[in-house]
Scaffold this motif. Structure first.
Motif, PDB file in Angstrom:
ATOM      1  N   SER A 129      -2.434   4.782 -18.311  1.00  0.00           N
ATOM      2  CA  SER A 129      -3.322   3.633 -18.191  1.00  0.00           C
ATOM      3  C   SER A 129      -2.890   2.878 -16.937  1.00  0.00           C
ATOM      4  N   GLY A 130      -3.627   3.071 -15.851  1.00  0.00           N
ATOM      5  CA  GLY A 130      -3.272   2.416 -14.592  1.00  0.00           C
ATOM      6  C   GLY A 130      -1.904   2.844 -14.105  1.00  0.00           C
ATOM      7  N   ASN A 131      -1.019   1.870 -13.972  1.00  0.00           N
ATOM      8  CA  ASN A 131       0.312   2.142 -13.446  1.00  0.00           C
ATOM      9  C   ASN A 131       1.340   2.403 -14.551  1.00  0.00           C
ATOM     10  N   VAL A 132       0.873   2.655 -15.770  1.00  0.00           N
ATOM     11  CA  VAL A 132       1.771   2.889 -16.909  1.00  0.00           C
ATOM     12  C   VAL A 132       1.580   4.312 -17.432  1.00  0.00           C
ATOM     13  N   LEU A 133       2.691   5.057 -17.464  1.00  0.00           N
ATOM     14  CA  LEU A 133       2.706   6.406 -18.020  1.00  0.00           C
ATOM     15  C   LEU A 133       3.500   6.364 -19.320  1.00  0.00           C
ATOM     16  N   GLU A 134       2.843   6.737 -20.413  1.00  0.00           N
ATOM     17  CA  GLU A 134       3.487   6.774 -21.727  1.00  0.00           C
ATOM     18  C   GLU A 134       3.707   8.233 -22.108  1.00  0.00           C
ATOM     19  N   ILE A 135       4.963   8.542 -22.432  1.00  0.00           N
ATOM     20  CA  ILE A 135       5.336   9.897 -22.837  1.00  0.00           C
ATOM     21  C   ILE A 135       5.729   9.831 -24.305  1.00  0.00           C
ATOM     22  N   GLU A 136       4.970  10.517 -25.155  1.00  0.00           N
ATOM     23  CA  GLU A 136       5.258  10.504 -26.590  1.00  0.00           C
ATOM     24  C   GLU A 136       5.883  11.825 -27.003  1.00  0.00           C
ATOM     25  N   CYS A 137       7.023  11.730 -27.674  1.00  0.00           N
ATOM     26  CA  CYS A 137       7.688  12.905 -28.232  1.00  0.00           C
ATOM     27  C   CYS A 137       7.029  13.177 -29.580  1.00  0.00           C
ATOM     28  N   ASN A 186       6.632   2.944 -15.545  1.00  0.00           N
ATOM     29  CA  ASN A 186       5.572   2.163 -14.915  1.00  0.00           C
ATOM     30  C   ASN A 186       6.023   1.616 -13.574  1.00  0.00           C
ATOM     31  N   SER A 187       5.048   1.329 -12.738  1.00  0.00           N
ATOM     32  CA  SER A 187       5.364   0.786 -11.414  1.00  0.00           C
ATOM     33  C   SER A 187       5.262  -0.736 -11.454  1.00  0.00           C
ATOM     34  N   GLN A 188       6.151  -1.354 -10.713  1.00  0.00           N
ATOM     35  CA  GLN A 188       6.201  -2.806 -10.580  1.00  0.00           C
ATOM     36  C   GLN A 188       6.059  -3.134  -9.098  1.00  0.00           C
ATOM     37  N   ALA A 189       4.818  -3.317  -8.653  1.00  0.00           N
ATOM     38  CA  ALA A 189       4.537  -3.520  -7.230  1.00  0.00           C
ATOM     39  C   ALA A 189       5.272  -4.737  -6.651  1.00  0.00           C
ATOM     40  N   PRO A 190       5.315  -5.883  -7.342  1.00  0.00           N
ATOM     41  CA  PRO A 190       5.998  -7.033  -6.740  1.00  0.00           C
ATOM     42  C   PRO A 190       7.481  -6.761  -6.448  1.00  0.00           C
ATOM     43  N   MET A 191       8.105  -5.930  -7.277  1.00  0.00           N
ATOM     44  CA  MET A 191       9.526  -5.600  -7.102  1.00  0.00           C
ATOM     45  C   MET A 191       9.711  -4.318  -6.288  1.00  0.00           C
ATOM     46  N   ALA A 248       4.575   9.644  -7.697  1.00  0.00           N
ATOM     47  CA  ALA A 248       5.670   9.879  -8.648  1.00  0.00           C
ATOM     48  C   ALA A 248       5.141  10.006 -10.074  1.00  0.00           C
ATOM     49  N   LEU A 249       4.265   9.094 -10.489  1.00  0.00           N
ATOM     50  CA  LEU A 249       3.723   9.149 -11.851  1.00  0.00           C
ATOM     51  C   LEU A 249       2.902  10.414 -12.071  1.00  0.00           C
ATOM     52  N   THR A 250       2.091  10.791 -11.095  1.00  0.00           N
ATOM     53  CA  THR A 250       1.301  12.015 -11.196  1.00  0.00           C
ATOM     54  C   THR A 250       2.218  13.233 -11.225  1.00  0.00           C
ATOM     55  N   GLY A 251       3.253  13.228 -10.401  1.00  0.00           N
ATOM     56  CA  GLY A 251       4.217  14.324 -10.391  1.00  0.00           C
ATOM     57  C   GLY A 251       4.933  14.490 -11.708  1.00  0.00           C
ATOM     58  N   ILE A 252       5.297  13.375 -12.331  1.00  0.00           N
ATOM     59  CA  ILE A 252       5.960  13.414 -13.649  1.00  0.00           C
ATOM     60  C   ILE A 252       5.010  14.015 -14.677  1.00  0.00           C
ATOM     61  N   GLU A 253       3.766  13.550 -14.689  1.00  0.00           N
ATOM     62  CA  GLU A 253       2.768  14.105 -15.616  1.00  0.00           C
ATOM     63  C   GLU A 253       2.616  15.611 -15.436  1.00  0.00           C
ATOM     64  N   THR A 267       0.831  -1.205   0.000  1.00  0.00           N
ATOM     65  CA  THR A 267       0.000   0.000   0.000  1.00  0.00           C
ATOM     66  C   THR A 267       0.868   1.257   0.000  1.00  0.00           C
ATOM     67  N   GLU A 268       1.906   1.262   0.821  1.00  0.00           N
ATOM     68  CA  GLU A 268       2.821   2.408   0.862  1.00  0.00           C
ATOM     69  C   GLU A 268       3.524   2.589  -0.480  1.00  0.00           C
ATOM     70  N   PHE A 269       3.994   1.468  -1.049  1.00  0.00           N
ATOM     71  CA  PHE A 269       4.657   1.550  -2.353  1.00  0.00           C
ATOM     72  C   PHE A 269       3.709   2.113  -3.403  1.00  0.00           C
ATOM     73  N   LEU A 270       2.501   1.597  -3.464  1.00  0.00           N
ATOM     74  CA  LEU A 270       1.544   2.054  -4.480  1.00  0.00           C
ATOM     75  C   LEU A 270       1.250   3.541  -4.343  1.00  0.00           C
ATOM     76  N   ALA A 271       1.160   4.041  -3.125  1.00  0.00           N
ATOM     77  CA  ALA A 271       0.920   5.472  -2.912  1.00  0.00           C
ATOM     78  C   ALA A 271       2.116   6.290  -3.395  1.00  0.00           C
ATOM     79  N   LEU A 272       3.330   5.845  -3.091  1.00  0.00           N
ATOM     80  CA  LEU A 272       4.539   6.545  -3.544  1.00  0.00           C
ATOM     81  C   LEU A 272       4.661   6.509  -5.065  1.00  0.00           C
ATOM     82  N   ALA A 273       4.375   5.360  -5.648  1.00  0.00           N
ATOM     83  CA  ALA A 273       4.460   5.219  -7.108  1.00  0.00           C
ATOM     84  C   ALA A 273       3.428   6.105  -7.792  1.00  0.00           C
ATOM     85  N   GLU A 274       2.225   6.127  -7.276  1.00  0.00           N
ATOM     86  CA  GLU A 274       1.165   6.976  -7.840  1.00  0.00           C
ATOM     87  C   GLU A 274       1.560   8.447  -7.764  1.00  0.00           C
TER      88      GLU A 274
END
Length: 113
Positions: A37-45, A55-60, A13-18, A4-11
């Motif tokens: 899309s979920g835990n995947v952020l795609e940045i297109e040039c 993207n976040s990898q919760a198991p790792m 980070a992804l929102t901050g990058i966006e 839960t802590e990891f998912l909050a930190l990852a979220e």
């Protein structure tokens, strides 16, 4: 750290990058588009169509960054996301790969927070 802590930190980070990329595009000549899309952020040039994926990898308990220059894995050290390979910081590496792929210098730290 719990999942839960990891998912909050990852979220955060992804929102901050966006958010940082949106501000960078508004204040500079950087032209990228983000899609999420979920835990995947795609940045297109836009100019060349190349993509960068974060993207976040919760198991790792890692954030993964994939770019033309390679793949990178980051773990949260209590203060920042650090590379498991060389201790590099996520925003610094992401700034470098976006600058290289988009052809426009950007420092995401300037737009963070």
């Amino acid at each position: 750290m719990s999942e839960t802590e990891f998912l909050a930190l990852a979220e955060a980070a992804l929102t901050g990058i966006e958010n940082a990329l949106e501000q960078a595009c508004n204040r500079s000549d950087l032209d990228v588009e983000c899609s999420r899309s979920g835990n995947v952020l795609e940045i297109e040039c836009i100019e060349n169509g190349s993509k960068i994926i974060v993207n976040s990898q919760a198991p790792m308990q890692e954030l993964w960054l994939a770019a033309k220059s390679g793949g990178f894995h980051y773990r949260y050290d209590g203060a920042q996301w650090r590379s498991s390979r060389d201790e590099g910081e996520l925003l610094a590496t992401l700034s470098e790969v976006i600058s290289a792929q988009a052809g426009e210098p950007v420092n995401l730290q300037d737009y963070w927070g």
